[in-house]
Design a protein around this motif. Structure first.
Motif, PDB file in Angstrom:
ATOM      1  N   ARG A   1      -7.454  -2.123  -2.070  1.00  0.00           N
ATOM      2  CA  ARG A   1      -6.774  -1.228  -3.011  1.00  0.00           C
ATOM      3  C   ARG A   1      -5.897  -0.210  -2.283  1.00  0.00           C
ATOM      4  O   ARG A   1      -4.792   0.120  -2.733  1.00  0.00           O
ATOM      5  CB  ARG A   1      -7.809  -0.516  -3.885  1.00  0.00           C
ATOM      6  CG  ARG A   1      -8.460  -1.432  -4.919  1.00  0.00           C
ATOM      7  CD  ARG A   1      -9.227  -0.656  -5.960  1.00  0.00           C
ATOM      8  NE  ARG A   1     -10.419  -0.030  -5.401  1.00  0.00           N
ATOM      9  CZ  ARG A   1     -11.614  -0.620  -5.361  1.00  0.00           C
ATOM     10  NH1 ARG A   1     -11.770  -1.856  -5.837  1.00  0.00           N
ATOM     11  NH2 ARG A   1     -12.655   0.016  -4.858  1.00  0.00           N
TER      12      ARG A   1
ATOM     13  N   GLN B   1      -2.728  -1.971  -1.318  1.00  0.00           N
ATOM     14  CA  GLN B   1      -1.883  -2.172  -2.490  1.00  0.00           C
ATOM     15  C   GLN B   1      -1.174  -0.883  -2.874  1.00  0.00           C
ATOM     16  O   GLN B   1       0.031  -0.889  -3.185  1.00  0.00           O
ATOM     17  CB  GLN B   1      -2.722  -2.705  -3.646  1.00  0.00           C
ATOM     18  CG  GLN B   1      -3.199  -4.139  -3.440  1.00  0.00           C
ATOM     19  CD  GLN B   1      -4.271  -4.565  -4.422  1.00  0.00           C
ATOM     20  OE1 GLN B   1      -4.943  -3.736  -5.039  1.00  0.00           O
ATOM     21  NE2 GLN B   1      -4.469  -5.872  -4.567  1.00  0.00           N
ATOM     22  N   ARG B   2      -1.882   0.242  -2.842  1.00  0.00           N
ATOM     23  CA  ARG B   2      -1.261   1.530  -3.166  1.00  0.00           C
ATOM     24  C   ARG B   2      -0.224   1.921  -2.110  1.00  0.00           C
ATOM     25  O   ARG B   2       0.754   2.624  -2.417  1.00  0.00           O
ATOM     26  CB  ARG B   2      -2.328   2.619  -3.288  1.00  0.00           C
ATOM     27  CG  ARG B   2      -3.172   2.502  -4.546  1.00  0.00           C
ATOM     28  CD  ARG B   2      -3.830   3.822  -4.893  1.00  0.00           C
ATOM     29  NE  ARG B   2      -4.849   4.209  -3.936  1.00  0.00           N
ATOM     30  CZ  ARG B   2      -6.136   3.871  -4.048  1.00  0.00           C
ATOM     31  NH1 ARG B   2      -6.553   3.143  -5.076  1.00  0.00           N
ATOM     32  NH2 ARG B   2      -7.002   4.276  -3.147  1.00  0.00           N
ATOM     33  N   TYR B   3      -0.442   1.462  -0.887  1.00  0.00           N
ATOM     34  CA  TYR B   3       0.500   1.743   0.203  1.00  0.00           C
ATOM     35  C   TYR B   3       1.751   0.868   0.107  1.00  0.00           C
ATOM     36  O   TYR B   3       2.726   1.081   0.811  1.00  0.00           O
ATOM     37  CB  TYR B   3      -0.207   1.522   1.538  1.00  0.00           C
ATOM     38  CG  TYR B   3       0.480   2.118   2.738  1.00  0.00           C
ATOM     39  CD1 TYR B   3       0.408   3.482   3.005  1.00  0.00           C
ATOM     40  CD2 TYR B   3       1.187   1.318   3.624  1.00  0.00           C
ATOM     41  CE1 TYR B   3       1.024   4.027   4.116  1.00  0.00           C
ATOM     42  CE2 TYR B   3       1.808   1.853   4.740  1.00  0.00           C
ATOM     43  CZ  TYR B   3       1.724   3.209   4.977  1.00  0.00           C
ATOM     44  OH  TYR B   3       2.350   3.754   6.076  1.00  0.00           O
TER      45      TYR B   3
END
Length: 319
Positions: free
Chosen positions: A236, A239-241
């Motif tokens: 996660r 993915q946020r990065y």
């Protein structure tokens, strides 16, 4: 910042001849073949795992040996040197051992206050032995190298990149690494807590040409996380990065996710569990060809496609 990564789990490379690969890493470097299985994406190719007695995370170097593969070309976007930890007092032992086996090696390098021997395996893969003052990991006592001089595990890895800053940002902002020191010549060292088996050096454009992956090339580097819940948290975070990352893949001995860092090197995050003792006893690790459940019905055909190998830890190595 994530505190979910604790260092390097394993490094995976490509080789050519399977027997030559086994002979070098067992008879020359004294590692244990802890697992003999197949490349899940190419079942007619072995997957060898070399490490300490149990194949502890942080000790493991693995290979896909493609029979007849030509040598790759070292260059940009690649892990160029895999480093192993040896006792600080063992540098002369290893210098003499390698020279006696006819292996060409560098003069003793001095780097970050440590002595380093550099050489290549038969496929041209870059190997370093780093004399580390305090590495309390226990070496395997059953190999071809006396335990007091034997490899303790991985010491680190060197990534060769066009630009260091994007990779450094990912390492520090997502993977829990911190900049330790910068050496002249654009080499930066990153670590987590100062323990052996976790360091990653970023080097800028050495050599300056693009790598060509084949025998002697590193395929990927895997970082370790404790378990599946921690791995999902890392997924996660990536993915946020904004990093494309795969779904979780079951590799039998650990779960994995994969992504490419900005410089093009393939990264993996692998779980510490369940480990290599799930399908073999400690005494028999690496003896039998182990197959994933989905390939069990194909065993006869798979074994026909694989060249039999022999493992003898004490037999002399012939260069």
């Amino acid at each position: 910042m994530s505190n979910l990564i604790s260092g390097i789990h394993h490094i995976t490379a490509i080789a050519s001849d399977p027997q030559q690969n086994v002979d070098f890493y067992t008879r020359v470097l004294g590692l244990r073949l802890v697992k003999k299985t197949i490349n899940f994406d190419a079942p007619d190719v072995y997957h060898f795992y070399f490490g300490d007695e149990t194949g502890s995370p942080g000790s493991i170097l693995t290979f896909f040996p493609f029979k007849g593969a030509v040598k790759g070309k070292r260059g940009l976007g690649e892990l160029t040197f895999t480093a192993f930890s040896i006792p600080e007092s063992s540098i002369d032992y290893w210098r003499n051992r390698l020279a006696g086996l006819g292996i060409s090696l560098s003069d003793t390098l001095q780097r970050f206050g440590e002595e380093v021997l550099r050489f290549t395996d038969p496929d041209g893969m870059g190997i370093e032995l780093v004399a580390i003052k305090e590495d309390r990991r226990e070496a395997w006592s059953g190999g071809s190298v006396p335990q007091e001089h034997a490899i303790r595990g991985l010491a680190g890895a060197t990534l060769n990149l066009r630009e260091l800053e994007p990779t450094a940002a990912l390492m520090t902002e997502v993977l829990n690494y911190k900049l330790k020191e910068v050496l002249p010549g654009k080499r930066q060292r990153y670590e987590i807590a100062g323990n052996p088996g976790e360091t990653v050096d970023l080097v800028q454009m050495d050599p300056p040409d693009r790598s060509i992956q084949s025998a002697g090339s590193v395929h990927h580097i895997a970082f370790r996380t404790a378990g599946e819940s921690e791995q999902l948290q890392v997924q996660r975070l990536l993915q946020r990065y904004g990093v494309p990352v795969t779904e979780v893949k079951d590799r039998n001995y650990f779960k994995s996710i994969y992504f490419r860092e900005p410089g093009g090197v393939l990264f993996e995050v692998a779980t510490d569990s369940p480990g290599f003792l799930v399908d073999e006893s400690l005494e028999s690790l690496g003896d039998a060809l182990k197959l994933p459940e989905w390939a069990a019905s194909q065993r006869e055909q798979i074994e026909k496609n694989l060249v039999p190998i022999q493992v003898n830890y004490q037999e002399a190595w012939n260069n």
